[in-house]
Design a protein around this motif. Sequence first.
Motif, PDB file in Angstrom:
ATOM      1  N   HIS A 189      -8.328  93.032  -1.999  1.00 69.57           N
ATOM      2  CA  HIS A 189      -8.749  92.595  -0.668  1.00 69.57           C
ATOM      3  C   HIS A 189     -10.094  93.215  -0.303  1.00 69.57           C
ATOM      4  O   HIS A 189     -10.982  92.527   0.195  1.00 69.57           O
ATOM      5  CB  HIS A 189      -7.685  92.963   0.370  1.00 69.57           C
ATOM      6  CG  HIS A 189      -8.128  92.772   1.777  1.00 69.57           C
ATOM      7  ND1 HIS A 189      -8.235  91.528   2.359  1.00 69.57           N
ATOM      8  CD2 HIS A 189      -8.531  93.661   2.718  1.00 69.57           C
ATOM      9  CE1 HIS A 189      -8.669  91.662   3.585  1.00 69.57           C
ATOM     10  NE2 HIS A 189      -8.858  92.945   3.849  1.00 69.57           N
ATOM     11  N   LEU A 190     -10.266  94.513  -0.553  1.00 73.31           N
ATOM     12  CA  LEU A 190     -11.531  95.174  -0.243  1.00 73.31           C
ATOM     13  C   LEU A 190     -12.676  94.585  -1.057  1.00 73.31           C
ATOM     14  O   LEU A 190     -13.778  94.408  -0.546  1.00 73.31           O
ATOM     15  CB  LEU A 190     -11.435  96.679  -0.504  1.00 73.31           C
ATOM     16  CG  LEU A 190     -10.660  97.495   0.514  1.00 73.31           C
ATOM     17  CD1 LEU A 190     -10.579  98.942   0.069  1.00 73.31           C
ATOM     18  CD2 LEU A 190     -11.277  97.387   1.897  1.00 73.31           C
ATOM     19  N   GLN A 191     -12.412  94.284  -2.315  1.00 72.51           N
ATOM     20  CA  GLN A 191     -13.460  93.704  -3.147  1.00 72.51           C
ATOM     21  C   GLN A 191     -13.901  92.361  -2.571  1.00 72.51           C
ATOM     22  O   GLN A 191     -15.096  92.073  -2.504  1.00 72.51           O
ATOM     23  CB  GLN A 191     -12.990  93.542  -4.587  1.00 72.51           C
ATOM     24  CG  GLN A 191     -14.110  93.102  -5.499  1.00 72.51           C
ATOM     25  CD  GLN A 191     -13.717  93.145  -6.962  1.00 72.51           C
ATOM     26  OE1 GLN A 191     -12.541  93.140  -7.294  1.00 72.51           O
ATOM     27  NE2 GLN A 191     -14.697  93.187  -7.827  1.00 72.51           N
ATOM     28  N   GLU A 192     -12.944  91.565  -2.117  1.00 68.63           N
ATOM     29  CA  GLU A 192     -13.290  90.282  -1.495  1.00 68.63           C
ATOM     30  C   GLU A 192     -14.039  90.494  -0.183  1.00 68.63           C
ATOM     31  O   GLU A 192     -15.024  89.814   0.089  1.00 68.63           O
ATOM     32  CB  GLU A 192     -12.019  89.466  -1.245  1.00 68.63           C
ATOM     33  CG  GLU A 192     -11.360  88.971  -2.508  1.00 68.63           C
ATOM     34  CD  GLU A 192      -9.965  88.414  -2.271  1.00 68.63           C
ATOM     35  OE1 GLU A 192      -9.569  88.211  -1.088  1.00 68.63           O
ATOM     36  OE2 GLU A 192      -9.261  88.175  -3.261  1.00 68.63           O
ATOM     37  N   GLU A 193     -13.584  91.445   0.620  1.00 69.35           N
ATOM     38  CA  GLU A 193     -14.224  91.734   1.907  1.00 69.35           C
ATOM     39  C   GLU A 193     -15.685  92.098   1.731  1.00 69.35           C
ATOM     40  O   GLU A 193     -16.530  91.663   2.501  1.00 69.35           O
ATOM     41  CB  GLU A 193     -13.528  92.917   2.598  1.00 69.35           C
ATOM     42  CG  GLU A 193     -12.332  92.570   3.403  1.00 69.35           C
ATOM     43  CD  GLU A 193     -12.658  91.742   4.632  1.00 69.35           C
ATOM     44  OE1 GLU A 193     -13.623  92.049   5.359  1.00 69.35           O
ATOM     45  OE2 GLU A 193     -11.922  90.775   4.866  1.00 69.35           O
ATOM     46  N   PHE A 194     -15.978  92.903   0.756  1.00 66.21           N
ATOM     47  CA  PHE A 194     -17.327  93.423   0.620  1.00 66.21           C
ATOM     48  C   PHE A 194     -18.206  92.562  -0.270  1.00 66.21           C
ATOM     49  O   PHE A 194     -19.297  92.959  -0.641  1.00 66.21           O
ATOM     50  CB  PHE A 194     -17.291  94.883   0.185  1.00 66.21           C
ATOM     51  CG  PHE A 194     -16.635  95.739   1.239  1.00 66.21           C
ATOM     52  CD1 PHE A 194     -17.087  95.710   2.544  1.00 66.21           C
ATOM     53  CD2 PHE A 194     -15.541  96.517   0.941  1.00 66.21           C
ATOM     54  CE1 PHE A 194     -16.469  96.453   3.537  1.00 66.21           C
ATOM     55  CE2 PHE A 194     -14.920  97.266   1.929  1.00 66.21           C
ATOM     56  CZ  PHE A 194     -15.388  97.234   3.226  1.00 66.21           C
ATOM     57  N   GLN A 195     -17.745  91.348  -0.559  1.00 70.12           N
ATOM     58  CA  GLN A 195     -18.609  90.368  -1.197  1.00 70.12           C
ATOM     59  C   GLN A 195     -19.015  89.299  -0.196  1.00 70.12           C
ATOM     60  O   GLN A 195     -19.494  88.239  -0.561  1.00 70.12           O
ATOM     61  CB  GLN A 195     -17.918  89.776  -2.425  1.00 70.12           C
ATOM     62  CG  GLN A 195     -17.794  90.811  -3.521  1.00 70.12           C
ATOM     63  CD  GLN A 195     -17.426  90.217  -4.843  1.00 70.12           C
ATOM     64  OE1 GLN A 195     -17.565  89.032  -5.088  1.00 70.12           O
ATOM     65  NE2 GLN A 195     -16.961  91.055  -5.743  1.00 70.12           N
TER      66      GLN A 195
END
Length: 138
Positions: free
Chosen positions: A124-130
């Motif tokens: 989820h964090l990886q998606e958020e910060f892309q």
Amino acid sequence: MTEGERLTKQDFQRLSHFRYQLRCFLRQSEDICREHGVTPLQYQLLLHLKGFERREWATVGELAERLQAKHHGTVALVDRCEESGLVVRRPGREDRRRIEVHLLAKGAELAERIAERHQPELRHLQEEFQLPGWPRLP
């Protein structure tokens, strides 16, 4: 940003969003750790031992650096983990004055179980910060 440039509203929004997402991750991590009967710091110690580059152990000083903690606080944390059967101290192989902290099977298994529970939130964090305005993650 160079000296003298003012932060924009978007800069504050991005920083606020980052801190919020980070806090959500940490809060969820705290809950996961407690469900497994360890403190978040105990888990971090186990995680750093399991994830240490090129070896399966670390010194107290190296762990203190990874935890961003004082040496004496890290010693106390290692003591608690050792009492729980998660880690063991051993004299250094090359320098007997240096103490190595090694994961025991129980600690390694616990670190793996807790790390697995963190994977959905990490994705989820990886998606958020892309999102637009954020640098791409590898």
